[in-house]
Scaffold this active site. Structure first.
Site, PDB file in Angstrom:
ATOM      1  N   ASN A   9      -8.825  -2.441   9.190  1.00  0.00           N
ATOM      2  CA  ASN A   9      -9.710  -1.173  10.197  1.00  0.00           C
ATOM      3  C   ASN A   9     -10.300  -1.613   8.051  1.00  0.00           C
ATOM      4  OD1 ASN A   9     -11.345   0.569  10.164  1.00  0.00           O
ATOM      5  ND2 ASN A   9      -9.717   2.078   9.914  1.00  0.00           N
ATOM      6  N   TRP A  10     -10.908  -2.042   7.998  1.00  0.00           N
ATOM      7  CA  TRP A  10     -12.478  -2.800   7.198  1.00  0.00           C
ATOM      8  C   TRP A  10     -13.259  -1.494   7.008  1.00  0.00           C
ATOM      9  CZ3 TRP A  10     -14.035  -8.248   7.417  1.00  0.00           C
ATOM     10  CH2 TRP A  10     -13.417  -9.278   7.523  1.00  0.00           C
ATOM     11  N   LYS A  11     -12.817  -0.438   7.960  1.00  0.00           N
ATOM     12  CA  LYS A  11     -14.359   1.233   7.768  1.00  0.00           C
ATOM     13  C   LYS A  11     -15.755   0.117   7.364  1.00  0.00           C
ATOM     14  CE  LYS A  11      -9.777   3.024   6.314  1.00  0.00           C
ATOM     15  NZ  LYS A  11      -9.014   4.416   5.289  1.00  0.00           N
ATOM     16  N   HIS A  92      -9.760   8.263  14.342  1.00  0.00           N
ATOM     17  CA  HIS A  92      -9.488   7.529  13.170  1.00  0.00           C
ATOM     18  C   HIS A  92      -9.069   9.039  12.222  1.00  0.00           C
ATOM     19  CE1 HIS A  92      -9.352   6.478   9.164  1.00  0.00           C
ATOM     20  NE2 HIS A  92      -8.564   5.300   9.096  1.00  0.00           N
ATOM     21  N   GLU A  94     -11.551   9.152   9.374  1.00  0.00           N
ATOM     22  CA  GLU A  94     -12.077  10.081   9.123  1.00  0.00           C
ATOM     23  C   GLU A  94     -12.574   9.961   9.985  1.00  0.00           C
ATOM     24  OE1 GLU A  94     -11.893   5.818   6.867  1.00  0.00           O
ATOM     25  OE2 GLU A  94     -10.230   6.717   5.697  1.00  0.00           O
ATOM     26  N   GLU A 164      -1.372   8.090  11.513  1.00  0.00           N
ATOM     27  CA  GLU A 164      -1.305   7.749  10.436  1.00  0.00           C
ATOM     28  C   GLU A 164      -1.299   8.896   9.774  1.00  0.00           C
ATOM     29  OE1 GLU A 164      -4.119   4.261  10.088  1.00  0.00           O
ATOM     30  OE2 GLU A 164      -5.695   5.430  10.368  1.00  0.00           O
ATOM     31  N   GLY A 170      -5.120   5.550   1.877  1.00  0.00           N
ATOM     32  CA  GLY A 170      -6.001   5.789   0.790  1.00  0.00           C
ATOM     33  C   GLY A 170      -5.557   6.076  -0.333  1.00  0.00           C
ATOM     34  N   SER A 210      -1.443   3.440   3.627  1.00  0.00           N
ATOM     35  CA  SER A 210      -1.572   2.870   1.875  1.00  0.00           C
ATOM     36  C   SER A 210      -0.369   1.632   2.437  1.00  0.00           C
ATOM     37  CB  SER A 210      -0.781   3.727   1.052  1.00  0.00           C
ATOM     38  OG  SER A 210      -2.126   4.389   0.744  1.00  0.00           O
ATOM     39  N   GLY A 231      -5.932   0.225   6.033  1.00  0.00           N
ATOM     40  CA  GLY A 231      -7.616  -0.280   5.198  1.00  0.00           C
ATOM     41  C   GLY A 231      -7.039  -0.962   4.366  1.00  0.00           C
ATOM     42  N   GLY A 232      -6.986  -1.121   3.232  1.00  0.00           N
ATOM     43  CA  GLY A 232      -7.102  -1.569   1.516  1.00  0.00           C
ATOM     44  C   GLY A 232      -6.679  -2.980   1.615  1.00  0.00           C
TER      45      GLY A 232
HETATM   46  P1  PGA Z   1      -5.330   2.784   3.620  1.00  0.00           P
HETATM   47  O1  PGA Z   1      -5.999   2.937   5.364  1.00  0.00           O
HETATM   48  O2  PGA Z   1      -4.383   1.390   4.397  1.00  0.00           O
HETATM   49  O3  PGA Z   1      -6.397   2.236   2.734  1.00  0.00           O
HETATM   50  O4  PGA Z   1      -4.374   3.691   3.106  1.00  0.00           O
HETATM   51  C1  PGA Z   1      -5.526   3.405   6.655  1.00  0.00           C
HETATM   52  C2  PGA Z   1      -6.453   3.606   7.132  1.00  0.00           C
HETATM   53  O5  PGA Z   1      -7.471   4.506   6.930  1.00  0.00           O
HETATM   54  O6  PGA Z   1      -6.492   3.287   8.970  1.00  0.00           O
END
Ligand code: PGA
Length: 244
Positions: A9-11, A92, A94, A164, A170, A210, A231-232
């Site tokens: 997930n590149w956001k 998500h 966010e 999640e 993050g 993470s 994500g990251g």
């Molecule tokens: P992260 O993000 O791997 O950077 O913790 C996960 C996500 O938001 O799907």
């Protein structure tokens, strides 16, 4: 046997060149893994990314539930279908936190995606204070039952669920494999009790928060964790390939 499904997930990250360079670097190698792999790229690069990718799935990070209309800035499912996108991350944390996506909105998105034969990647998870107050299962259950309330029972197996915990996104704090497994097992139980054991056995449950190359093996070796939403660590091609 459930597939292993790992999505990045590149956001709101990467420009066009970085997006296309990434796909060029990973696409052939993705074909050599046994994993179903995908990346959630920003909306404006979806079309070109989709055209360039032969093996890695290109997925969207959100959609609107209405087919068209006066919704400034939004993207419809028809628009995504028009460029051959078949999988969409929804709910998500966010989106829930910064853009006020409610459980009711998310339920409509799940329904419209299923009606259109697209796969929802439905995110759920608790905040740090809910985790500390031992409310995780109650929170996740409420989210899932409401988010899945508009679809037919038999369609629940078409939804990918991503657990999640918000406190792990993050932050570098991963839920231990044991914590993640316990919650994913409870999620499978919730699906079983409400939609039937056969469906629960088929539904893909990812863990996210993470996830890194050095912890993914332990997480996905758990019996109820079928993959990861990352994500990251999905932003760097080498790290993404290591995850796969
Ligand atoms: P992260 O993000 O791997 O950077 O913790 C996960 C996500 O938001 O799907």
């Amino acid at each position: 046997m459930r597939n292993t499904v790992i999505f990045g997930n590149w956001k709101m990250n990467k420009n066009k060149k970085e997006t296309l360079d990434f796909i060029k670097e990973v696409d052939k190698l993705v074909a050599k893994t046994n994993t179903v792999a995908g990346i959630g790229v920003p909306f404006i690069y979806l079309d070109e990314a989709r055209k360039q990718a032969k093996n890695v799935n290109i997925i969207a990070q959100n959609c609107h539930f209405e087919a068209s209309g006066a919704y400034t800035g939004e993207i419809s499912i028809d628009m995504l279908k028009d460029i051959n996108i078949d999988t969409v991350i929804i709910g998500h944390s966010e989106r829930r936190e910064y853009f006020n996506d409610t459980d009711a909105d998310i339920a409509k998105k799940v329904k419209k995606l299923i009606d259109n034969n697209l796969t929802p990647v439905l995110c759920c998870g608790e905040t740090l204070s809910q985790y500390e107050n031992k409310e995780t299962i109650a929170v996740v259950k409420k989210q899932l039952l409401e988010n899945l309330s508009l679809i037919e029972k038999n369609n629940v197996e078409k939804v990918i669920i991503a657990y999640e915990p918000i406190w792990a996104i993050g932050t570098g704090k991963t839920a231990t494999a044991e914590i993640a497994q316990n919650v994913c097992k409870e999620i499978r139980n919730i699906i079983s009790e409400n939609f039937g054991a056969k469906i629960a056995d088929k539904v893909i449950i990812q863990y996210g928060g993470s996830v890194k190359p050095n912890n993914i093996a332990e997480l996905i070796s758990q019996p109820d964790i079928d993959g990861a939403l990352v994500g990251g660590a999905s932003l760097d091609p080498k790290s993404f390939l290591e995850l796969l």
